[in-house]
Scaffold this motif. Structure first.
Motif, mmCIF file in Angstrom:
data_model
loop_
_atom_site.group_PDB
_atom_site.id
_atom_site.type_symbol
_atom_site.label_atom_id
_atom_site.label_comp_id
_atom_site.label_asym_id
_atom_site.label_seq_id
_atom_site.Cartn_x
_atom_site.Cartn_y
_atom_site.Cartn_z
ATOM 1 N N TRP A 144 -30.506 -5.402 -23.579
ATOM 2 C CA TRP A 144 -30.967 -5.077 -22.232
ATOM 3 C C TRP A 144 -29.905 -4.162 -21.613
ATOM 4 O O TRP A 144 -28.750 -4.181 -22.061
ATOM 5 C CB TRP A 144 -31.055 -6.352 -21.391
ATOM 6 N N GLN A 147 -25.837 -6.039 -16.955
ATOM 7 C CA GLN A 147 -26.311 -6.960 -15.932
ATOM 8 C C GLN A 147 -25.528 -6.843 -14.624
ATOM 9 O O GLN A 147 -24.291 -6.834 -14.626
ATOM 10 C CB GLN A 147 -26.199 -8.394 -16.468
ATOM 11 N N ARG A 167 -30.855 -17.387 -9.047
ATOM 12 C CA ARG A 167 -31.726 -17.477 -10.236
ATOM 13 C C ARG A 167 -30.880 -17.368 -11.509
ATOM 14 O O ARG A 167 -30.086 -16.455 -11.644
ATOM 15 C CB ARG A 167 -32.757 -16.351 -10.185
ATOM 16 N N THR A 206 -29.263 -9.669 -13.277
ATOM 17 C CA THR A 206 -30.134 -9.168 -14.347
ATOM 18 C C THR A 206 -29.922 -7.657 -14.462
ATOM 19 O O THR A 206 -29.035 -7.096 -13.823
ATOM 20 C CB THR A 206 -31.611 -9.565 -14.108
ATOM 21 N N SER A 207 -30.747 -7.017 -15.276
ATOM 22 C CA SER A 207 -30.562 -5.583 -15.513
ATOM 23 C C SER A 207 -31.262 -4.722 -14.474
ATOM 24 O O SER A 207 -32.168 -5.182 -13.764
ATOM 25 C CB SER A 207 -31.100 -5.235 -16.901
ATOM 26 N N THR A 210 -35.044 -4.881 -15.432
ATOM 27 C CA THR A 210 -35.831 -6.001 -14.913
ATOM 28 C C THR A 210 -36.022 -5.866 -13.400
ATOM 29 O O THR A 210 -37.073 -6.206 -12.866
ATOM 30 C CB THR A 210 -35.170 -7.337 -15.318
HETATM 31 N N1 PCA Z 1 -33.869 -9.154 -18.014
HETATM 32 C C1 PCA Z 1 -34.283 -10.455 -18.487
HETATM 33 C C2 PCA Z 1 -33.244 -10.852 -19.459
HETATM 34 C C3 PCA Z 1 -32.084 -9.961 -19.225
HETATM 35 C C4 PCA Z 1 -32.620 -8.866 -18.396
HETATM 36 O O1 PCA Z 1 -32.045 -7.837 -18.135
HETATM 37 C C5 PCA Z 1 -34.345 -11.474 -17.391
HETATM 38 O O2 PCA Z 1 -33.811 -11.240 -16.298
HETATM 39 O O3 PCA Z 1 -34.902 -12.530 -17.620
#
Ligand code: PCA
Length: 327
Positions: A144, A147, A167, A206-207, A210
């Motif tokens: 991915w 983050q 989260r 997260t990325s 996402t």
């Molecule tokens: N997206 C997914 C996994 C890692 C990412 O960047 C998520 O947030 O669940």
């Protein structure tokens, strides 16, 4: 009489060749947990096409993105149990099963895609062995984007994360939440938009991808692109299903998988840039994160790393050594 015998024989022959054809065609289901338009899912779709073409249709893989067949936490087990012949799972969320699944979720161990790829190479022999013991064949793994932290209010230090409904998607993200005094809540990506809309969560890591996939700019104002780690999805096959393929088909699958891995890592980098642009266009403030925030996270990272090393033991140490030697 003679004619009837001929017809019967012909019918029998057709029946036989149909049966042989049916036997030669294998059908695999490949569940995954992210939306069909996500780059991992698109990569899987291309992989399935490549396999079908390379095997002359003898192996047909049907992708089921969006957690439509199994939810994210269930996919790995489904492939192990043979309910699905292949599947994609997010490795770091399985760290409790085996510490090394969590290797690529350790804070600030890598600081670029190149390093993330080196970490993967260091992890790979142990990973393949573990998956083999679990009845799985590693087909490929793709990162991915790095983050970062999404929030609704400005965050200048870890203290600003205190009390936040946070989260999480892995044991490490939960532990980080605990260490900064946030309230960890496990939410799968498929339920992310709803959780944000209903206020179940107020912050997450997260990325960019996402964030863009879920239009996080509609509910969140800030993205701190601290690039804390670069985790991977793994695409695996059930070992029995794989061994039932003939040699040429197995080779075709592995070749398509190698191509998918290369394509996926390249796509990840491109998607990172495109997604950050989308977050900005959506009105989000995108920042690298303050020196204080980074220092606080680095400190938390040290604790997390120390705890991980204790759990991962000699196996963890040797993978870590291999990575440091390659870095
Ligand atoms: N997206 C997914 C996994 C890692 C990412 O960047 C998520 O947030 O669940």
């Amino acid at each position: 009489m003679q004619r009837r015998t001929f017809v019967a024989a012909a019918t029998l022959a057709t029946g036989l060749s149909l049966a042989a054809g049916a036997q030669a065609q294998a059908k695999w289901d490949l569940p995954s947990a992210y939306p069909a338009f996500n780059f991992h899912s698109q990569n899987i779709a291309q992989f399935a096409k490549d396999v079908e073409a390379a095997t002359g249709g003898a192996l047909k893989i049907t992708a089921h993105p969006g957690a439509s067949l199994f939810k994210a936490p269930e996919i790995k087990r489904a492939v192990q149990g043979g309910q699905a012949q292949a599947g994609e799972f997010f490795m770091v969320s399985f760290q409790n099963e085996w510490p090394l699944f969590g290797l690529d979720g350790l804070p600030f161990l890598v600081n670029s895609y190149d390093e993330a790829f080196k970490l993967y190479q260091a992890q790979k022999p142990a990973l393949e062995k573990k998956l083999d013991q679990q009845g799985l064949v590693l087909l490929y793994a793709v990162a991915w984007p790095p983050q970062g932290i999404y929030t609704n209010k400005p965050v200048n230090s870890a203290a600003d994360l205190k009390g936040m409904k946070w989260r999480v998607y892995s044991p490490t993200t939960a532990r980080i939440g605990e260490l900064v005094g946030a309230q960890p809540v496990t939410v799968q990506e498929a339920e992310l938009s709803q959780a944000l809309a209903t206020g179940v969560i107020e912050g997450l890591i997260t990325s960019s991808a996402t964030g863009a996939d879920n239009k996080l700019f509609e509910t969140m104002k800030y993205y701190y692109n601290v690039q804390a780690w670069i985790p991977k999805n793994a695409v695996v096959a059930n070992k029995r299903a794989f061994s039932r393929l003939d040699k040429a088909q197995q080779e075709a699958v592995l070749k398509a998988a190698a191509a998918a891995e290369e394509r996926g890592w390249k796509a990840s980098r491109e998607v990172d840039d495109q997604s950050i642009a989308k977050l900005k266009a959506g009105g989000m403030t995108v920042e690298p994160g303050s020196t204080q925030l980074k220092a606080d996270l680095a400190k938390v990272g040290e604790t997390v790393l120390k705890e991980w090393m204790e759990k991962a033991g000699a196996e963890g140490q040797s993978v870590m050594d291999a990575f440091k030697a390659a870095k």
